[in-house]
Design a protein around this motif. Structure first.
Motif, PDB file in Angstrom:
ATOM      1  N   SER A 113      -5.364   2.702  -3.440  1.00  0.00           N
ATOM      2  CA  SER A 113      -5.748   3.907  -4.271  1.00  0.00           C
ATOM      3  C   SER A 113      -6.232   3.606  -5.478  1.00  0.00           C
ATOM      4  CB  SER A 113      -4.526   4.737  -4.301  1.00  0.00           C
ATOM      5  OG  SER A 113      -3.648   4.495  -4.973  1.00  0.00           O
ATOM      6  N   LYS A 114      -6.930   4.579  -6.136  1.00  0.00           N
ATOM      7  CA  LYS A 114      -7.528   4.069  -7.333  1.00  0.00           C
ATOM      8  C   LYS A 114      -6.612   4.050  -8.542  1.00  0.00           C
ATOM      9  CE  LYS A 114     -11.746   6.989  -6.381  1.00  0.00           C
ATOM     10  NZ  LYS A 114     -12.837   8.083  -7.001  1.00  0.00           N
ATOM     11  N   SER A 115      -5.489   4.220  -8.287  1.00  0.00           N
ATOM     12  CA  SER A 115      -4.471   4.095  -9.416  1.00  0.00           C
ATOM     13  C   SER A 115      -4.089   2.661  -9.557  1.00  0.00           C
ATOM     14  CB  SER A 115      -3.397   4.869  -9.164  1.00  0.00           C
ATOM     15  OG  SER A 115      -2.508   4.533  -7.848  1.00  0.00           O
ATOM     16  N   THR A 116      -4.430   1.745  -8.487  1.00  0.00           N
ATOM     17  CA  THR A 116      -3.989   0.344  -8.528  1.00  0.00           C
ATOM     18  C   THR A 116      -5.210  -0.491  -8.497  1.00  0.00           C
ATOM     19  OG1 THR A 116      -2.075   0.808  -7.152  1.00  0.00           O
ATOM     20  CG2 THR A 116      -2.718  -1.437  -7.426  1.00  0.00           C
ATOM     21  N   GLN A 117      -5.427  -0.986 -10.051  1.00  0.00           N
ATOM     22  CA  GLN A 117      -6.634  -2.061  -9.832  1.00  0.00           C
ATOM     23  C   GLN A 117      -6.584  -3.310  -9.406  1.00  0.00           C
ATOM     24  OE1 GLN A 117      -7.129  -3.304 -14.187  1.00  0.00           O
ATOM     25  NE2 GLN A 117      -9.763  -3.206 -13.765  1.00  0.00           N
ATOM     26  N   LEU A 124       0.897  -1.135   0.032  1.00  0.00           N
ATOM     27  CA  LEU A 124      -0.060   0.188  -0.095  1.00  0.00           C
ATOM     28  C   LEU A 124       0.908   1.090  -0.107  1.00  0.00           C
ATOM     29  CD1 LEU A 124      -2.895  -1.054   2.590  1.00  0.00           C
ATOM     30  CD2 LEU A 124      -3.009  -0.761   0.140  1.00  0.00           C
ATOM     31  N   ALA A 125       1.977   1.347   0.820  1.00  0.00           N
ATOM     32  CA  ALA A 125       2.798   2.363   0.862  1.00  0.00           C
ATOM     33  C   ALA A 125       3.879   2.352  -0.330  1.00  0.00           C
ATOM     34  CB  ALA A 125       3.880   2.149   2.079  1.00  0.00           C
ATOM     35  N   LEU A 126       3.901   1.320  -0.910  1.00  0.00           N
ATOM     36  CA  LEU A 126       4.765   1.508  -2.190  1.00  0.00           C
ATOM     37  C   LEU A 126       3.772   1.977  -3.553  1.00  0.00           C
ATOM     38  CD1 LEU A 126       7.041   0.494  -3.979  1.00  0.00           C
ATOM     39  CD2 LEU A 126       6.084  -1.645  -4.186  1.00  0.00           C
ATOM     40  N   ALA A 127       2.635   1.550  -3.507  1.00  0.00           N
ATOM     41  CA  ALA A 127       1.676   1.840  -4.606  1.00  0.00           C
ATOM     42  C   ALA A 127       1.591   3.694  -4.629  1.00  0.00           C
ATOM     43  CB  ALA A 127       0.377   1.323  -4.216  1.00  0.00           C
ATOM     44  N   SER A 137      -3.201  -5.095  -8.835  1.00  0.00           N
ATOM     45  CA  SER A 137      -2.576  -6.052  -7.769  1.00  0.00           C
ATOM     46  C   SER A 137      -3.389  -7.129  -8.035  1.00  0.00           C
ATOM     47  CB  SER A 137      -3.054  -5.401  -6.337  1.00  0.00           C
ATOM     48  OG  SER A 137      -2.826  -6.335  -5.455  1.00  0.00           O
ATOM     49  N   ILE A 138      -2.610  -8.423  -8.372  1.00  0.00           N
ATOM     50  CA  ILE A 138      -3.172  -9.702  -8.350  1.00  0.00           C
ATOM     51  C   ILE A 138      -3.393 -10.699  -7.080  1.00  0.00           C
ATOM     52  CG2 ILE A 138      -3.050 -12.126  -9.665  1.00  0.00           C
ATOM     53  CD1 ILE A 138      -3.341 -10.035 -11.720  1.00  0.00           C
ATOM     54  N   SER A 139      -4.613 -10.951  -6.746  1.00  0.00           N
ATOM     55  CA  SER A 139      -4.709 -11.568  -5.383  1.00  0.00           C
ATOM     56  C   SER A 139      -5.014 -13.012  -5.595  1.00  0.00           C
ATOM     57  CB  SER A 139      -5.766 -11.061  -4.756  1.00  0.00           C
ATOM     58  OG  SER A 139      -5.458  -9.748  -4.165  1.00  0.00           O
ATOM     59  N   PHE A 140      -4.841 -14.002  -4.955  1.00  0.00           N
ATOM     60  CA  PHE A 140      -5.101 -15.435  -4.856  1.00  0.00           C
ATOM     61  C   PHE A 140      -6.598 -15.895  -5.278  1.00  0.00           C
ATOM     62  CE2 PHE A 140      -5.164 -19.695  -2.893  1.00  0.00           C
ATOM     63  CZ  PHE A 140      -4.525 -20.537  -3.775  1.00  0.00           C
ATOM     64  N   ASN A 141      -7.442 -15.095  -4.231  1.00  0.00           N
ATOM     65  CA  ASN A 141      -8.897 -15.395  -4.493  1.00  0.00           C
ATOM     66  C   ASN A 141      -9.592 -13.815  -4.410  1.00  0.00           C
ATOM     67  OD1 ASN A 141      -9.624 -14.722  -1.763  1.00  0.00           O
ATOM     68  ND2 ASN A 141      -8.516 -16.801  -1.189  1.00  0.00           N
ATOM     69  N   LYS A 142     -10.906 -14.381  -4.680  1.00  0.00           N
ATOM     70  CA  LYS A 142     -11.853 -13.061  -4.805  1.00  0.00           C
ATOM     71  C   LYS A 142     -11.760 -12.225  -3.430  1.00  0.00           C
ATOM     72  CE  LYS A 142     -16.326 -11.774  -6.611  1.00  0.00           C
ATOM     73  NZ  LYS A 142     -17.826 -12.292  -6.972  1.00  0.00           N
ATOM     74  N   LEU A 143     -11.947 -12.953  -2.279  1.00  0.00           N
ATOM     75  CA  LEU A 143     -12.208 -12.198  -1.204  1.00  0.00           C
ATOM     76  C   LEU A 143     -10.792 -11.108  -1.005  1.00  0.00           C
ATOM     77  CD1 LEU A 143     -13.704 -14.851   1.291  1.00  0.00           C
ATOM     78  CD2 LEU A 143     -14.871 -12.855   0.162  1.00  0.00           C
ATOM     79  N   LEU A 144      -9.726 -11.800  -1.125  1.00  0.00           N
ATOM     80  CA  LEU A 144      -8.488 -11.189  -0.863  1.00  0.00           C
ATOM     81  C   LEU A 144      -8.497  -9.838  -1.916  1.00  0.00           C
ATOM     82  CD1 LEU A 144      -5.972 -13.844  -0.500  1.00  0.00           C
ATOM     83  CD2 LEU A 144      -6.750 -12.365   1.381  1.00  0.00           C
ATOM     84  N   ALA A 145      -8.950 -10.236  -3.204  1.00  0.00           N
ATOM     85  CA  ALA A 145      -9.012  -9.000  -4.162  1.00  0.00           C
ATOM     86  C   ALA A 145      -9.970  -7.846  -3.816  1.00  0.00           C
ATOM     87  CB  ALA A 145      -9.443  -9.549  -5.579  1.00  0.00           C
ATOM     88  N   LEU A 146     -11.136  -8.147  -3.185  1.00  0.00           N
ATOM     89  CA  LEU A 146     -11.929  -7.381  -2.779  1.00  0.00           C
ATOM     90  C   LEU A 146     -11.580  -6.526  -1.315  1.00  0.00           C
ATOM     91  CD1 LEU A 146     -15.492  -9.434  -2.903  1.00  0.00           C
ATOM     92  CD2 LEU A 146     -14.802  -7.548  -4.478  1.00  0.00           C
ATOM     93  N   GLU A 147     -10.746  -7.350  -0.752  1.00  0.00           N
ATOM     94  CA  GLU A 147     -10.093  -6.728   0.431  1.00  0.00           C
ATOM     95  C   GLU A 147      -9.167  -5.480  -0.085  1.00  0.00           C
ATOM     96  OE1 GLU A 147      -7.731  -7.800   4.549  1.00  0.00           O
ATOM     97  OE2 GLU A 147      -8.550  -9.293   3.036  1.00  0.00           O
ATOM     98  N   ALA A 148      -8.354  -5.907  -1.204  1.00  0.00           N
ATOM     99  CA  ALA A 148      -7.371  -5.113  -1.445  1.00  0.00           C
ATOM    100  C   ALA A 148      -7.726  -3.939  -2.104  1.00  0.00           C
ATOM    101  CB  ALA A 148      -6.481  -5.875  -2.506  1.00  0.00           C
ATOM    102  N   GLU A 149      -8.779  -4.142  -2.831  1.00  0.00           N
ATOM    103  CA  GLU A 149      -9.703  -3.116  -3.544  1.00  0.00           C
ATOM    104  C   GLU A 149     -10.003  -1.718  -2.495  1.00  0.00           C
ATOM    105  OE1 GLU A 149     -12.371  -2.804  -7.448  1.00  0.00           O
ATOM    106  OE2 GLU A 149     -13.363  -3.967  -5.574  1.00  0.00           O
ATOM    107  N   ARG A 150     -10.394  -2.423  -1.337  1.00  0.00           N
ATOM    108  CA  ARG A 150     -11.116  -1.312  -0.302  1.00  0.00           C
ATOM    109  C   ARG A 150      -9.793  -0.587   0.175  1.00  0.00           C
ATOM    110  NH1 ARG A 150     -14.520  -5.743   1.231  1.00  0.00           N
ATOM    111  NH2 ARG A 150     -12.706  -6.283   2.643  1.00  0.00           N
ATOM    112  N   LYS A 151      -8.404  -1.023   0.077  1.00  0.00           N
ATOM    113  CA  LYS A 151      -7.393  -0.398   0.838  1.00  0.00           C
ATOM    114  C   LYS A 151      -6.414   0.244  -0.285  1.00  0.00           C
ATOM    115  CE  LYS A 151      -6.852  -4.191   4.238  1.00  0.00           C
ATOM    116  NZ  LYS A 151      -5.953  -5.064   4.972  1.00  0.00           N
TER     117      LYS A 151
END
Length: 508
Positions: free
Chosen positions: A69-73, A41-44, A53-67
Motif C-alpha cells: 500500500s502507499k503507506s509503505t515505501q 503485505l498483510a502486516l503492513a 520495505s528494503i529489498s535486496f535488488n531493484k527488481l524485488l523493490a519494484l515488485e514490492a512497490e506494486r504490491k
C-alpha cells in the motif's frame, strides 16, 4: 481471524502479526515458499504510520512497490543512499575499469601485478569489498583473493593495495574531483554519515543476503524493524554478505509451513540442516504443503526439468552426459563465462598471460597449476582437469551445442547459486556436492548450498546421484557431529573445574 485479499491467514501467520504489533524488533525465519511476502503485505495493513520495505535488488523493490500500500515505501539500499548522497555525484557515475583508473590516476608501481590495468582492477575490487562492509577503515579482509605463492610478495602487494585503495576512495569521495565513482562508493559514504531514516517501521526482506553496510544502517534505526529471510539460504559469504539472521540480539519468530512443495521435500530439506549443522544447533523444522504431492526418489529420473550442480565442472560434465543422450540442454546464465575462462586458461598456457580477472596475476601456466593444487585453488582445479580430459576445442563445442533459451531445451542445467529464487517441477541433484568424511564435515555454507538446491523442486526430487543427500552421508555426519559435541563438552567441563578438582582427577 485476519484476512488479506480474500485469503485467511494461517494461525501461525496471524499469531506473528499480533506479536509484531507490540512494537518490538523481530527476525522472521522463513523457509522456502513460506509466503513471507504475503505475511508482510498483510502486516503492513495493520501497522500504524508510514513504513519502508528494503529489498535486496531493484527488481524485488519494484515488485514490492506494486504490491504494498502507499503507506509503505519500497526501496533498495542504493536508492536510499542516492537520494541522500549519491545525487551529488550524478555526473561522475560512470563505468570505471582498471585500465581507465591506471590511465588517469597515479596508482604507484605495478610491476608485481603484471600490468597497470591489473592493479587498477584489484584496487577497484578492494574498494567494492570495503564499501559493502560495515568497517570504517580499509582492512586486509577487503582485499580480493590473491593467488600468490610467495609470502613476501603477497605481503608487499597487500600493503600496497590497501594504501592505494584508500587514496583512490578519498579522491572518489571528494565532490570537487573529476574521477568517476561507482554506486557502491556513495552507498558507503551515506552509511559512514550514520543516516537517520524517518519511518515508523522498516521491513528488511532477504536479510540473510544483506551486505554488512546496509544491515548496520538499518539496525541502527530507532523505529521498529522486521527482518525477514531464511538463514539457511545464505550462500554468498564469498562476496561479502553476512548471515544477519544469526544475530542473537534479534528475537526470532519462525514460519514452519511451506506452500511450495509437499512434505517429502520439506522433510529432506530439514534432514540436510539437522544432519550437517552442529549437534547442539537449535533448529525448528518446517512442514510441507499437504495439498501438494511431492516425491523424493533415489531411483534415477529419465529426464528431469533441471539438474543442479555445485560447481562449473559439474555443469559441464552433466551437459556432456545429456547431449550424449540426445537431450537438448540450456545452461542457466549462459555459456559465455565458462567459455571465457576456458579460453583464458588456454591463452595463459600458450602466451604466458591473460586478462581474465581470476588469472591475470599468474606469470605462466605452471604457476596456475601449482595454485590449483593448493588449498586455495579448489575451484580452478576441476576446470583444468576438464580441459586436460576433453581439450579446449571439444569443451567449447559442447558449450556451443546448448540452447540459449530455456524454452527451447528439454533440460536446464545450473549451479545452486544461479538456481536460487527459482523452481522446477522435477529436479535432479548432481554428484559434486560436498560430503562428510572422517577428515571433516561440509561447512555451513556448503550445507546451505545443498539445502538451496534441494528446495528448488516442486514435485519430484531425484537424489540418485547425490551422495551428499544419501542416508549414509546423513548418518555419518550426525555421528561425527555428536562425537565433536562430546569432545567440546568434555573440554568445557575441564576448563570450568577449579584447580583443586583438576588435581584430584589425576590418578597418581
Amino acid at each position: 481471524m485476519i484476512k488479506y485479499k480474500g485469503k485467511t491467514l494461517t494461525d501461525e501467520q496471524e499469531s506473528h502479526i499480533t506479536t509484531i504489533l507490540n512494537g518490538d524488533d523481530y527476525a522472521i525465519q522463513a523457509p522456502p515458499g513460506s509466503g513471507k511476502t504475503f505475511l508482510l503485505l498483510a502486516l503492513a495493513r495493520k501497522m500504524k504510520g508510514h513504513g519502508l520495505s528494503i529489498s535486496f535488488n531493484k527488481l524485488l523493490a519494484l515488485e514490492a512497490e506494486r504490491k504494498f500500500s502507499k503507506s509503505t515505501q519500497c526501496k533498495t539500499g542504493h536508492s536510499l543512499a542516492y537520494g541522500a548522497v549519491g545525487y551529488k555525484y550524478k555526473k561522475r557515475l560512470k563505468k570505471l575499469t582498471g585500465q581507465h583508473l591506471a590511465d588517469t590516476q597515479d596508482i604507484g608501481p605495478w610491476d608485481i601485478y603484471n600490468s597497470p590495468a591489473n592493479k587498477g582492477y584489484l584496487i577497484l575490487n578492494t574498494i567494492r569489498k570495503y564499501c559493502y562492509s560495515a568497517d570504517r577503515v580499509f582492512k586486509k579482509k577487503h582485499l580480493p583473493q590473491l593467488p600468490m605463492i610467495d609470502d613476501s610478495k603477497l605481503e608487499k602487494m597487500q600493503i600496497d593495495l590497501l594504501e592505494q585503495s584508500q587514496e583512490i576512495f578519498d579522491k572518489m569521495a571528494d565532490q570537487s574531483a573529476d574521477l568517476s565513482i561507482t554506486h557502491d562508493v556513495y552507498l558507503k559514504l551515506w552509511a559512514l554519515s550514520k543516516p537517520i531514516i524517518y519511518k515508523d517501521y522498516i521491513f528488511f526482506d532477504e536479510y540473510q543476503d544483506s551486505n554488512p553496510v546496509i544491515a548496520q544502517v538499518i539496525k541502527a534505526q530507532k523505529c521498529q524493524k522486521i527482518f525477514v529471510g531464511d538463514q539457511f539460504q545464505q550462500i554468498y559469504a564469498w562476496r561479502g554478505a553476512v548471515n544477519a539472521l544469526q544475530d542473537e540480539s534479534l528475537t526470532k519468530l519462525y514460519i514452519t509451513q511451506s506452500f511450495r512443495f509437499g512434505d517429502a521435500i520439506a522433510q529432506l530439506s530439514n534432514q540436510i540442516i539437522q544432519s550437517y549443522y552442529p549437534h547442539d544447533f537449535q533448529y525448528k523444522p518446517f512442514k510441507g504443503n499437504p495439498t501438494v504431492e511431492s516425491t523424493v526418489t533415489y531411483s534415477p529420473l529419465g529426464k528431469p526439468d533441471c539438474i543442479i550442480c555445485r560447481t562449473n565442472k559439474g555443469v559441464i560434465a552433466e551437459t556432456i552426459g545429456q547431449l550424449d543422450a540426445n537431450h537438448t540442454v540450456h545452461i542457466l546464465g549462459g555459456t559465455q563465462p565458462l567459455g571465457y575462462l576456458i579460453n583464458s586458461i588456454e591463452q595463459l598456457k600458450i602466451k604466458g598471460f591473460t586478462n581474465h580477472p581470476d588469472l591475470f596475476l599468474f606469470n605462466n601456466f605452471t604457476e596456475l597449476k601449482d595454485y590449483a593444487n593448493s588449498p586455495m585453488g579448489g575451484d580452478l582445479k576441476p576446470v583444468l582437469k576438464l580441459i586436460e580430459s576433453y581439450g579446449r576445442e571439444r569443451l567449447l563445442g559442447i558449450l556451443n551445442s546448448t540452447k540459449q533459451n530455456a524454452t527451447d531445451a528439454e533440460i536446464t542445467i545450473t549451479t545452486a547459486h544461479k538456481s536460487k529464487g527459482l523452481e522446477w517441477s522435477s529436479v535432479r541433484l548432481a554428484n559434486d556436492f560436498k560430503i562428510p568424511t572422517l577428515e571433516g564435515l561440509p561447512t555451513e555454507e556448503d550445507t546451505n548450498i545443498l539445502y538451496v538446491a534441494a528446495s528448488r523442486a516442486l514435485h519430484t526430487l531425484d537424489l540418485s546421484q547425490c551422495q551428499a543427500a544419501s542416508h549414509a552421508s546423513f548418518d555419518l555426519a550426525k555421528r561425527l557431529q555428536y562425537e565433536k559435541y562430546q569432545v567440546e563438552q568434555a573440554t568445557n567441563q575441564v576448563k570450568d573445574k577449579p584447580i583443586a578438582e583438576l588435581k584430584s582427577d589425576v590418578p597418581f
